[in-house]
Design an enzyme around this catalytic site. Structure first.
Site, PDB file in Angstrom:
ATOM      1  N   GLU A  64       0.816  -1.205   0.000  1.00 38.69           N
ATOM      2  CA  GLU A  64       0.000   0.000   0.000  1.00 38.69           C
ATOM      3  C   GLU A  64       0.854   1.261   0.000  1.00 38.69           C
ATOM      4  O   GLU A  64       1.933   1.289   0.596  1.00 38.69           O
ATOM      5  CB  GLU A  64      -0.880   0.031   1.257  1.00 38.69           C
ATOM      6  CG  GLU A  64      -1.825  -1.134   1.349  1.00 38.69           C
ATOM      7  CD  GLU A  64      -2.556  -1.188   2.680  1.00 38.69           C
ATOM      8  OE1 GLU A  64      -3.669  -1.742   2.688  1.00 38.69           O
ATOM      9  OE2 GLU A  64      -2.029  -0.695   3.695  1.00 38.69           O
ATOM     10  N   ALA A 147       4.109  -8.223  17.504  1.00 37.80           N
ATOM     11  CA  ALA A 147       5.039  -7.095  17.413  1.00 37.80           C
ATOM     12  C   ALA A 147       4.475  -5.782  17.955  1.00 37.80           C
ATOM     13  O   ALA A 147       5.197  -4.925  18.433  1.00 37.80           O
ATOM     14  CB  ALA A 147       5.481  -6.910  15.957  1.00 37.80           C
ATOM     15  N   GLY A 234      -7.915  -5.773  12.998  1.00 35.56           N
ATOM     16  CA  GLY A 234      -8.729  -5.893  11.783  1.00 35.56           C
ATOM     17  C   GLY A 234      -8.485  -4.676  10.919  1.00 35.56           C
ATOM     18  O   GLY A 234      -9.013  -3.617  11.174  1.00 35.56           O
ATOM     19  N   ASP A 235      -7.655  -4.823   9.910  1.00 35.33           N
ATOM     20  CA  ASP A 235      -7.238  -3.622   9.188  1.00 35.33           C
ATOM     21  C   ASP A 235      -7.121  -3.815   7.690  1.00 35.33           C
ATOM     22  O   ASP A 235      -6.452  -3.063   7.012  1.00 35.33           O
ATOM     23  CB  ASP A 235      -5.917  -3.106   9.759  1.00 35.33           C
ATOM     24  CG  ASP A 235      -4.809  -4.132   9.600  1.00 35.33           C
ATOM     25  OD1 ASP A 235      -5.098  -5.240   9.116  1.00 35.33           O
ATOM     26  OD2 ASP A 235      -3.674  -3.812   9.936  1.00 35.33           O
ATOM     27  N   SER A 300      -9.875   0.826  14.609  1.00 34.75           N
ATOM     28  CA  SER A 300      -8.687   1.465  14.026  1.00 34.75           C
ATOM     29  C   SER A 300      -8.139   0.666  12.849  1.00 34.75           C
ATOM     30  O   SER A 300      -7.954  -0.552  12.944  1.00 34.75           O
ATOM     31  CB  SER A 300      -7.607   1.575  15.114  1.00 34.75           C
ATOM     32  OG  SER A 300      -6.417   2.093  14.577  1.00 34.75           O
TER      33      SER A 300
END
Lengths: 349, 349
Positions: A64, A147, A234-235, A300
């Site tokens: 992206e 992480a 959840g992105d 988010s």
């Protein structure tokens, strides 16, 4: 070859320099200062050129580009998301970014953003919780101890006043790693055997798992009234963490709706399901938490302005800390129209 | 600090390294080899993920991101266009780019692209002329003798067989600079006092001026039958070089119509004015030049696949030439989930 001129040089912050910078400032202070930049930019949300990220999806992941500009500065981040990478000893997410001067179009900073993204994501979560979490919150559950987990814990300690984190991961060694890393940083850590156990007594629930698939990390019965849910994992399209019923009981706050509708937990809901933009709560244009029993959910997904804030912060830290190298990135011929002549002269020098 | 691992390293080609690479290969051979890569990618046009560039416009210019992917490799370029920069001793256009592995999302190459863009633009023009210019073309007019002009001249010598270039610029010193730079490269150069004089006897007319405004570099009476026009300078909204009447007499060939309609000469025409995609001529799906008297026009704006070809070419040259540095761009903790631990360990090393 002659030395490149000052105009040719762009400061570069390597991973090594970024770690030195974070350590020199101190992780908790770095996050606290970064939160101020993130907050400042959310408060002037309307000044930004906003666009959903430009994604290139493939079988194994996504690459992206996330650009934004406030009219004076321009920033973008390159970021990938490849869940399979972990099995090959690589990072699921790596990133780098650039800050540039809108007036000349010249880059002013090139920096690693793998480390910086972890920091800005935690800073953004903490900003949202500052406005949405129940007052006096002290205990946070963190489900998914990869992480991002320690950064979340430290940011929530610094900004929200969290003193206890309850850790759960399907891989217990991840929780042990997280607890080990947090030792001595002023947080009590409790390793839990299930998500259910982790959320017991938690004022805030942070979900930050990594699989690229619809998953149910939190079921409806696990979420009691009054909590704040910080849903970080959840992105992307097809990746969610919360059961749909939780969303229906929650007041949902998002960064940038056109992107969250595609990538966030709310991809499970109707496209017109009401959500509130975080910046509107922060500027007083919309209400945040209004009742003790209310469940607030920060859905988010990460937005370009947050990277912009992080780039601004790092740029502002460079002069005083010196943790950067100089990169000969831009051609700067003696005469701007004479790029070919610059090449010819290089042969002679 | 410990040394970053191999996984953390991305090869970086600075401006200095790019010049060394071009000089080691030789400008003409570099352009010839680059043409082969550009041609190869145009011939597999349908394999690419294509999208118009992502532009951020401001008062003084534009900053753009140009991504594309063939499913195996991903490339993008950052490029600005700020005409006022020249007056401040800066380049109108500067650029850098990244090639990445789609499978892991990891960057494989970071390179300056100010020099490389000049090379790939000339290579693309030459590819188009190879398919569209009149057979036996020997003389080319170049109107606009700025940074791009010499690269065009050398590419057209190498690929099309041009032996004479007729130079015109409103600033005669630019033409003198161009002629001086081309001395000894096997081209006859003629400095002309007007555009009209430059096009006399030319088989190919290249327009490559830089002002960000509608301009008429070529008027209708200047263009005789049978020529090929290589229109390079009109490459953003509001910037064109040719009188509309010329367009109406020409058969128009473009890179990627959705982008050219916005940025190219054809922004002067109706949105449904017929144009032919260059890749279709190259693959035999559409006709190119069919008659001696036909005016062919390559309305070039520059497309992401051309940068992709250039990135591929530079990447393939690195191992044998060694003109690159190693950049510690990617965080690579011993354990992928342990980014925070990597930070903590850096403090101790």
């Amino acid at each position: 070859m002659t030395q490149p001129s000052r105009l040719a040089i762009v400061p570069f912050v390597s991973v090594d320099s970024m770690m030195k910078l974070v350590l020199a400032v101190g992780v908790e202070r770095f996050l606290t200062e970064l939160v101020a930049y993130v907050e400042e930019d959310f408060l002037r949300w309307e000044a930004f050129d906003k666009t959903p990220r430009v994604a290139s999806h493939s079988h194994d992941g996504v690459i992206e580009l996330m650009p934004t500009s406030d009219g004076t500065l321009y920033g973008f981040k390159y970021v990938n998301g490849h869940p399979k990478n972990m099995r090959e000893g690589r990072q699921t997410v790596t990133a780098f970014g650039v800050l540039a001067d809108v007036g000349s179009g010249y880059p002013m900073l090139l920096t690693e953003m793998t480390m910086l993204t972890a920091l800005r994501t935690a800073a953004t979560s903490a900003v949202a919780a500052k406005y949405l979490a129940p007052k006096g919150a002290r205990t946070m559950a963190i489900i998914g101890n990869g992480a991002q987990s320690e950064f979340q814990a430290v940011a929530f300690k610094a900004i929200v006043g969290i003193d206890t984190v309850r850790l759960y991961d399907i891989d217990r060694s991840a929780s042990e790693k997280c607890a080990r890393n947090l030792a001595g940083l002023g947080l009590e850590t409790v390793i839990c055997a299930s998500g259910q156990e982790a959320v017991e007594g938690a004022d805030i629930i942070t979900t930050v798992t990594a699989d690229k698939q619809y998953a149910t990390i939190l079921t409806d019965n696990m979420v009691g009234s009054g909590v704040h849910i910080n849903a970080v994992g959840g992105d992307c399209p097809g990746k969610t963490e919360l059961h749909r019923d939780i969303l229906l009981r929650s007041d949902i706050f998002v960064e940038y709706p056109p992107q969250t509708r595609i990538e966030g937990e709310i991809q499970q809901l109707a496209p017109d399901h009401p959500v509130t933009e975080l910046w509107q709560v922060m500027t007083g244009k919309a209400e945040g938490r209004t009742a003790t029993k209310q469940i607030t959910l920060f859905d988010s997904v990460g937005f370009a302005t947050e990277d912009f804030s992080a780039l601004r912060y790092v740029r502002d830290k460079l002069a005083s800390t010196g943790f950067y190298e100089e990169l000969d990135l831009l051609a700067d011929p003696d005469e701007p129209r004479d790029l070919f002549g610059m090449l010819l002269r290089a042969a002679k020098s």
